[in-house]
Design a protein around this motif. Sequence first.
Motif, PDB file in Angstrom:
ATOM      1  N   LYS A   1     -17.044  16.704 -13.383  1.00 52.14           N
ATOM      2  CA  LYS A   1     -16.750  17.934 -14.126  1.00 52.14           C
ATOM      3  C   LYS A   1     -15.964  18.963 -13.303  1.00 52.14           C
ATOM      4  N   ASP A   2     -16.098  18.918 -11.977  1.00 56.54           N
ATOM      5  CA  ASP A   2     -15.378  19.875 -11.132  1.00 56.54           C
ATOM      6  C   ASP A   2     -13.883  19.585 -11.067  1.00 56.54           C
ATOM      7  N   TYR A   3     -13.465  18.393 -11.480  1.00 60.68           N
ATOM      8  CA  TYR A   3     -12.062  17.986 -11.301  1.00 60.68           C
ATOM      9  C   TYR A   3     -11.377  17.617 -12.623  1.00 60.68           C
ATOM     10  N   THR A   4     -12.080  17.750 -13.715  1.00 55.25           N
ATOM     11  CA  THR A   4     -11.536  17.237 -14.987  1.00 55.25           C
ATOM     12  C   THR A   4     -11.545  18.293 -16.097  1.00 55.25           C
ATOM     13  N   THR A   5     -11.474  19.555 -15.729  1.00 57.23           N
ATOM     14  CA  THR A   5     -11.565  20.615 -16.742  1.00 57.23           C
ATOM     15  C   THR A   5     -10.425  20.569 -17.749  1.00 57.23           C
ATOM     16  N   SER A   6      -9.294  20.027 -17.345  1.00 61.52           N
ATOM     17  CA  SER A   6      -8.146  19.969 -18.261  1.00 61.52           C
ATOM     18  C   SER A   6      -8.042  18.627 -18.992  1.00 61.52           C
ATOM     19  N   TYR A   7      -8.993  17.726 -18.751  1.00 65.84           N
ATOM     20  CA  TYR A   7      -8.943  16.395 -19.365  1.00 65.84           C
ATOM     21  C   TYR A   7      -9.276  16.464 -20.855  1.00 65.84           C
ATOM     22  N   THR A   8      -8.598  15.631 -21.627  1.00 61.94           N
ATOM     23  CA  THR A   8      -8.938  15.440 -23.031  1.00 61.94           C
ATOM     24  C   THR A   8      -9.881  14.240 -23.155  1.00 61.94           C
ATOM     25  N   ASP A   9     -10.443  14.035 -24.333  1.00 58.08           N
ATOM     26  CA  ASP A   9     -11.285  12.847 -24.551  1.00 58.08           C
ATOM     27  C   ASP A   9     -10.496  11.573 -24.315  1.00 58.08           C
ATOM     28  N   GLU A  10      -9.204  11.609 -24.676  1.00 57.19           N
ATOM     29  CA  GLU A  10      -8.368  10.428 -24.473  1.00 57.19           C
ATOM     30  C   GLU A  10      -8.201  10.112 -22.988  1.00 57.19           C
ATOM     31  N   ASP A  11      -8.169  11.146 -22.157  1.00 56.84           N
ATOM     32  CA  ASP A  11      -8.065  10.926 -20.712  1.00 56.84           C
ATOM     33  C   ASP A  11      -9.291  10.174 -20.197  1.00 56.84           C
ATOM     34  N   PHE A  12     -10.458  10.555 -20.688  1.00 54.87           N
ATOM     35  CA  PHE A  12     -11.684   9.878 -20.261  1.00 54.87           C
ATOM     36  C   PHE A  12     -11.737   8.452 -20.799  1.00 54.87           C
ATOM     37  N   ILE A  13     -11.337   8.260 -22.038  1.00 51.70           N
ATOM     38  CA  ILE A  13     -11.336   6.917 -22.629  1.00 51.70           C
ATOM     39  C   ILE A  13     -10.405   5.995 -21.848  1.00 51.70           C
ATOM     40  N   HIS A  14      -9.217   6.498 -21.526  1.00 45.30           N
ATOM     41  CA  HIS A  14      -8.252   5.707 -20.761  1.00 45.30           C
ATOM     42  C   HIS A  14      -8.838   5.271 -19.418  1.00 45.30           C
ATOM     43  N   ARG A  15      -9.494   6.184 -18.738  1.00 41.79           N
ATOM     44  CA  ARG A  15     -10.066   5.854 -17.434  1.00 41.79           C
ATOM     45  C   ARG A  15     -11.266   4.928 -17.548  1.00 41.79           C
ATOM     46  N   GLU A  16     -12.057   5.082 -18.598  1.00 37.61           N
ATOM     47  CA  GLU A  16     -13.186   4.166 -18.812  1.00 37.61           C
ATOM     48  C   GLU A  16     -12.677   2.748 -19.001  1.00 37.61           C
ATOM     49  N   ILE A  17     -11.597   2.593 -19.729  1.00 38.40           N
ATOM     50  CA  ILE A  17     -11.010   1.267 -19.951  1.00 38.40           C
ATOM     51  C   ILE A  17     -10.525   0.680 -18.620  1.00 38.40           C
TER      52      ILE A  17
ATOM     53  N   VAL B   1     -12.196   4.584  -8.271  1.00 32.42           N
ATOM     54  CA  VAL B   1     -12.755   5.349  -9.393  1.00 32.42           C
ATOM     55  C   VAL B   1     -12.619   6.845  -9.135  1.00 32.42           C
ATOM     56  N   TYR B   2     -12.955   7.279  -7.951  1.00 30.91           N
ATOM     57  CA  TYR B   2     -12.879   8.711  -7.644  1.00 30.91           C
ATOM     58  C   TYR B   2     -11.433   9.212  -7.669  1.00 30.91           C
ATOM     59  N   ARG B   3     -10.509   8.379  -7.234  1.00 33.58           N
ATOM     60  CA  ARG B   3      -9.096   8.773  -7.285  1.00 33.58           C
ATOM     61  C   ARG B   3      -8.611   8.896  -8.729  1.00 33.58           C
ATOM     62  N   MET B   4      -9.149   8.056  -9.610  1.00 37.47           N
ATOM     63  CA  MET B   4      -8.781   8.145 -11.030  1.00 37.47           C
ATOM     64  C   MET B   4      -9.078   9.525 -11.604  1.00 37.47           C
ATOM     65  N   PHE B   5     -10.075  10.198 -11.018  1.00 37.30           N
ATOM     66  CA  PHE B   5     -10.494  11.498 -11.543  1.00 37.30           C
ATOM     67  C   PHE B   5     -10.059  12.646 -10.634  1.00 37.30           C
ATOM     68  N   ASP B   6      -9.003  12.386  -9.863  1.00 37.26           N
ATOM     69  CA  ASP B   6      -8.344  13.427  -9.064  1.00 37.26           C
ATOM     70  C   ASP B   6      -9.259  14.106  -8.051  1.00 37.26           C
ATOM     71  N   VAL B   7     -10.249  13.354  -7.558  1.00 43.46           N
ATOM     72  CA  VAL B   7     -11.111  13.883  -6.502  1.00 43.46           C
ATOM     73  C   VAL B   7     -10.324  13.842  -5.193  1.00 43.46           C
ATOM     74  N   PRO B   8     -10.265  14.945  -4.450  1.00 42.07           N
ATOM     75  CA  PRO B   8      -9.506  14.961  -3.181  1.00 42.07           C
ATOM     76  C   PRO B   8     -10.058  13.952  -2.181  1.00 42.07           C
ATOM     77  N   GLU B   9      -9.179  13.478  -1.310  1.00 43.87           N
ATOM     78  CA  GLU B   9      -9.565  12.443  -0.344  1.00 43.87           C
ATOM     79  C   GLU B   9     -10.701  12.899   0.578  1.00 43.87           C
ATOM     80  N   ASP B  10     -10.715  14.173   0.960  1.00 36.92           N
ATOM     81  CA  ASP B  10     -11.788  14.627   1.842  1.00 36.92           C
ATOM     82  C   ASP B  10     -13.141  14.560   1.140  1.00 36.92           C
ATOM     83  N   LYS B  11     -13.148  14.841  -0.177  1.00 41.15           N
ATOM     84  CA  LYS B  11     -14.391  14.740  -0.944  1.00 41.15           C
ATOM     85  C   LYS B  11     -14.808  13.283  -1.127  1.00 41.15           C
TER      86      LYS B  11
END
Length: 200
Positions: free
Chosen positions: A126-142, A174-184
């Motif tokens: 949730k800290d990195y996906t505030t601008s995501y749409t439902d379609e963004d999550f569906i795409h990544r789940e696939i 998986v974490y990169r798919m959700f734009d989590v920074p490398e240090d995190k």
Amino acid sequence: MINKNDIINKIKILLKQKNSSNLSIREISKEVGISTGTFYNLFQDKNELLIEMRKYEIEQSNIYISSLVDEDKDYLFIPAIRLTLIFGNLVNHEILFETMNSAKINLSMKETKMSNIIFSLKKAFKDYTTSYTDEDFIHREILISGMLDNVFESYLDGIDINIDTMTDLCIRNVYRMFDVPEDKINYVINNYQKYLKSDD
């Protein structure tokens, strides 16, 4: 009186010895210790049993992870923990992967599985996906499901898989798919195991 979960727990043992496609309702009933009539009182057919197995596995996994992690505080660690549990029990998941393929998982179960995973992903990232749409999550789940399916298929094909390396790689992807920074990501990789160790 025997219930669905009793049958599911017993059938898992049988599926370690025999592929679900080669099992008849009669064999299942005999192994579990019930009549075929009782089986049909609980399940419509073998496919429904396999679908219920998958639902039960998801439910039990969620309960177990909740017992390890403070989900309100340490939510970012949950995907790493979940992936580690999947790869740490690859044989069991191999069985479920085979059975779900055999069942030709129905549309309602696909939707249930996807909504469950997406709910977890929205919470964890949730800290990195505030601008995501439902379609963004569906795409990544696939994408995630496809990645895991490829690992399971490789395992079934007898390819030698280093579990630790594969776990690390999949967590990072998986974490990169959700734009989590490398240090995190590195922080998660270096610290999530403490939750699993605390359960030993």
